[in-house]
Write an enzyme that holds these catalytic residues in place. Structure first.
Site, short mmCIF file in Angstrom:
data_model
loop_
_atom_site.label_atom_id
_atom_site.label_comp_id
_atom_site.label_asym_id
_atom_site.label_seq_id
_atom_site.Cartn_x
_atom_site.Cartn_y
_atom_site.Cartn_z
N CYS A 74 -36.06 -22.86 4.84
CA CYS A 74 -34.83 -23.38 4.27
C CYS A 74 -33.93 -22.36 3.56
O CYS A 74 -32.82 -22.07 4.02
CB CYS A 74 -35.16 -24.52 3.33
N HIS A 137 -30.13 -24.54 -3.03
CA HIS A 137 -31.32 -23.77 -2.64
C HIS A 137 -31.12 -22.26 -2.59
O HIS A 137 -31.89 -21.55 -1.94
CB HIS A 137 -31.86 -24.27 -1.30
#
EC number: 3.1.6.4
Length: 518
Positions: A74, A137
Site C-alpha cells: 500500500c 498512508h
C-alpha cells in the site's frame, strides 16, 4: 518551499492550453481502491457480474489490461502515484533487510519528505482545489499531513482501519477533517468486526458528492483523490449491502464501492461537468490472497497476490473515463503504472513534470485519446530490490520470493494453491545470471519459464539486459523512510484531540529498527 517547488516545474500557461473552444481545464478524479484485485470486476471477467456501474464505466471509457502498481504493498504504491516516482527514489522503502515490503503503521517514524513534489502541490499552483478522501498512508506525524503537501481538504485517516485497540498499549486510529481529528475508528466511526457493518463507504461517498457540487458551483477546477479502504481486511460494508453478494463479505464491499462509483459518475453527469472531468479507477496493489476468500479478492489468472512481485501482486484493474474525449468501449494494451497518473494528470492541465528529478511515470494521453502504444518497461520492486522487469510481453525475474519458510509455516501464504516449483520460492533466490523469463501472452500465470537454451530466450534477454543495465546505472535511491519505528510517535495525541477529550499519554520514546518479515 512553495516558490522553490514551483520553480522545479515547467509551467505552460494553463488557460492558454484550454483557450481553443473556450473549454475550462478538466477536473481530475482518481479513484484508488485498497487491495482490490485484477479479477474483482465483471469487466475483467469476474463470474458473478456484480459490478454493473464499473462495467458500464468501462463500456463508456477504456479498459487497461496491463496496468501496474508501483509496489506490491500500500504505502509505497501510494507514494509513487502522488510523486510519479518509484518508491526506491521517493524514500518509501527499507534497508533493514533485503527485498522487504514496508509501509506506514502507527509506529513508523518516517513519511513523505518535503523534498518530494506531490501532484496536488503542482495542481494547486495551476488553480486547482484538491481534496483527499480516505486513506493517506504517507506518514501520520504532523510534518507529513496531506494539507502540508498540496491538499486543501481531507476527510479520512492516516493509517489502515485496524483495531479496535485499548488506547493503552495502542491507540485507536484517528479520523481527520482537514487539520484536526474528529474522532477515532471503532469509537466514533464504528466498524463491527463480527458482522462487517460500517457506514464509512457511505460517508466517503457523500464527502465526494458534496465536494464536487461545491467546486462546480464555484466554477473552480478540482482534483479529487478518493482513496477508500473497504476492500482491505477487515473488509466492511453498510447494512444495505451486507449479505447481498455471492462472494460473501468481500463481495458486499465491492458491490457498495461499485454503487458509489456509479453515483459519483452520475453526479458529474447531472451537474453537466462529466465531459470536463477525467476519471481513472484502479487499485494500490493486488488482492490479499492471505485474507481470501472471506476477506480478500481475486487476481484472476495471475500468480500469487499482494506482497509479491508476481503478476497477481502488482497487475491492477484500471479504467479511464472521460465522456466526449475517450472513445467508448476501448481496450488498451499499453503498459501502464500508477505513476503515470501523476504525469498524465499534469499533462491534462498543461503542465510538464518537474525537470530536476527522475520521473518514472509517463503521459498516457496518447494511449487514451489516440490509441497509441508507447514503448516502456515496467519494473517490479520489493523494498530495495528490483525483482523483475517487463518489456513488451516478456517478464524476466531477477529474484524470486513469495515469503520465508518461517512465515509460511505459520500459515502465512501469499500464493494459496499456486505453488510453482522454482518460481514461488520460500528462499530469496537470485537469478541475475540467468533470469527466469516468461511470455505473459502465452503464459499469464507465470508457470512455464522459457528454456535458457532457446533462441527466443537469448534474443529477448539481450534486449531486457540492456534496459535493466540502463535503469540501474541511473538509479539514485532516496533516503529510506521506513527503517525506524517508535511507539511514542503513534496516534496518541493528534491535532484536535484536546477539543474532543481524546488525547492519550504516549510512552517514553524508544526508537528501534522496524521489523519487516516479508
Amino acid at each position: 518551499m512553495a516558490a522553490v517547488a514551483m520553480a522545479r516545474a515547467v509551467l505552460v500557461p494553463l488557460w492558454l492550453c484550454w483557450a481553443v473552444g473556450s473549454a475550462a481545464p478538466p477536473n481530475v478524479v482518481l479513484l484508488l481502491m485498497d487491495d482490490m484485485g485484477w479479477g474483482d470486476l465483471g469487466a475483467f471477467g469476474e463470474p458473478s457480474k456484480e459490478t454493473p456501474n464499473l462495467d458500464q464505466m468501462a463500456s463508456e471509457g477504456m479498459l487497461f489490461l496491463d496496468f501496474y502498481a508501483a509496489s506490491p504493498l500500500c504505502s509505497p504504491s501510494r507514494a509513487a502515484l502522488l510523486t510519479g516516482r518509484l518508491p526506491l527514489r521517493n524514500g518509501f522503502y527499507t534497508t533493514n533487510a533485503h527485498a522487504r515490503n514496508a509501509y506506514t503503521p502507527q509506529d513508523i517514524v518516517g513519511g513523505i519528505q518535503d523534498s518530494e513534489i506531490l501532484l496536488p502541490e503542482l495542481l494547486k499552483k495551476a488553480g486547482y482545489t484538491n481534496k483527499i478522501i480516505g486513506k493517506w498512508h504517507l506518514g501520520h506525524r504532523p510534518q507529513f499531513h496531506p494539507l502540508k503537501h498540496g491538499f486543501d481538504e481531507w476527510f479520512g485517516s492516516p493509517n489502515c482501519h485496524f483495531g479496535p485497540y485499548d488506547n493503552r498499549a495502542l491507540p485507536n486510529i484517528p479520523v481527520y477533517r482537514d487539520w484536526e481529528m474528529i474522532g477515532r475508528y471503532y469509537e466514533d466511526f464504528k466498524i463491527d468486526l463480527k458482522t462487517g457493518e460500517a457506514n464509512l463507504t457511505q460517508i466517503y461517498l457523500q464527502e465526494a458528492l458534496d465536494f464536487i457540487s461545491k467546486q462546480q458551483a464555484s466554477q473552480q477546477p478540482f482534483f479529487l483523490y478518493w482513496a477508500i479502504d473497504a476492500t482491505h481486511a477487515p473488509v466492511y460494508a453498510s447494512k444495505h449491502f451486507l449479505g447481498t453478494s455471492q462472494r460473501g463479505r468481500y463481495g458486499d464491499a465491492v458491490r457498495e464501492i461499485d454503487d458509489s462509483v456509479g453515483k459519483i459518475l452520475k453526479h458529474l453527469q447531472k451537474l453537466g461537468i462529466s465531459e470536463n472531468t477525467f476519471v481513472f479507477f484502479t487499485s494500490d496493489n493486488g488482492a490479499a490472497l492471505i485474507s481470501a476468500p472471506k476477506q480478500g479478492g481475486s487476481n484472476g489468472p495471475f500468480l500469487c497476490g499482494k506482497q509479491t512481485t508476481f503478476e497477481g501482486g502488482m497487475r491492477e484493474p484500471a479504467i479511464a473515463w472521460w465522456p466526449g474525449h475517450i472513445p467508448a468501449g476501448g481496450v488498451s494494451r499499453q503498459l501502464g503504472s500508477v505513476m503515470d497518473l501523476f504525469t498524465t494528470s499534469l499533462s491534462l492541465v498543461g503542465l510538464q513534470p518537474p525537470s530536476d528529478r527522475q520521473i518514472d511515470g509517463i503521459d498516457l494521453l496518447p494511449a487514451i485519446l489516440q490509441g497509441k502504444l508507447i514503448d516502456r518497461p515496467i519494473f517490479y520492486y520489493r523494498g530495495n530490490e528490483m525483482m523483475a522487469v517487463r518489456v513488451g510481453l516478456y517478464k524476466a525475474h531477477y529474484w524470486t520470493w513469495s515469503n520465508s519458510w518461517e512465515e509460511y509455516s505459520k500459515g502465512i501464504d501469499f500464493c494459496p494453491g499456486q505453488n510453482v516449483s522454482g518460481v514461488t520460492t520460500h528462499l530469496q533466490e537470485e537469478h541475475s545470471t540467468l533470469p527466469l523469463l516468461f511470455h505473459l501472452g502465452r503464459d499469464p500465470g507465470e508457470k512455464y519459464p522459457l528454456s535458457f537454451a532457446s533462441d527466443e530466450y537469448q534474443g529477448v534477454m539481450r534486449q531486457i539486459s540492456a534496459v535493466v543495465q540502463q535503469h540501474k546505472e541511473t538509479m539514485v535511491p532516496g533516503v529510506p523512510q521506513l527503517n525506524v519505528c517508535n511507539r511514542a510517535v503513534m496516534n496518541w495525541s493528534p491535532p484536535g484531540c484536546e477539543k474532543l477529550g481524546k488525547c492519550l499519554k504516549p510512552p517514553k520514546s524508544d526508537p528501534k529498527k522496524c521489523f519487516w518479515p516479508h
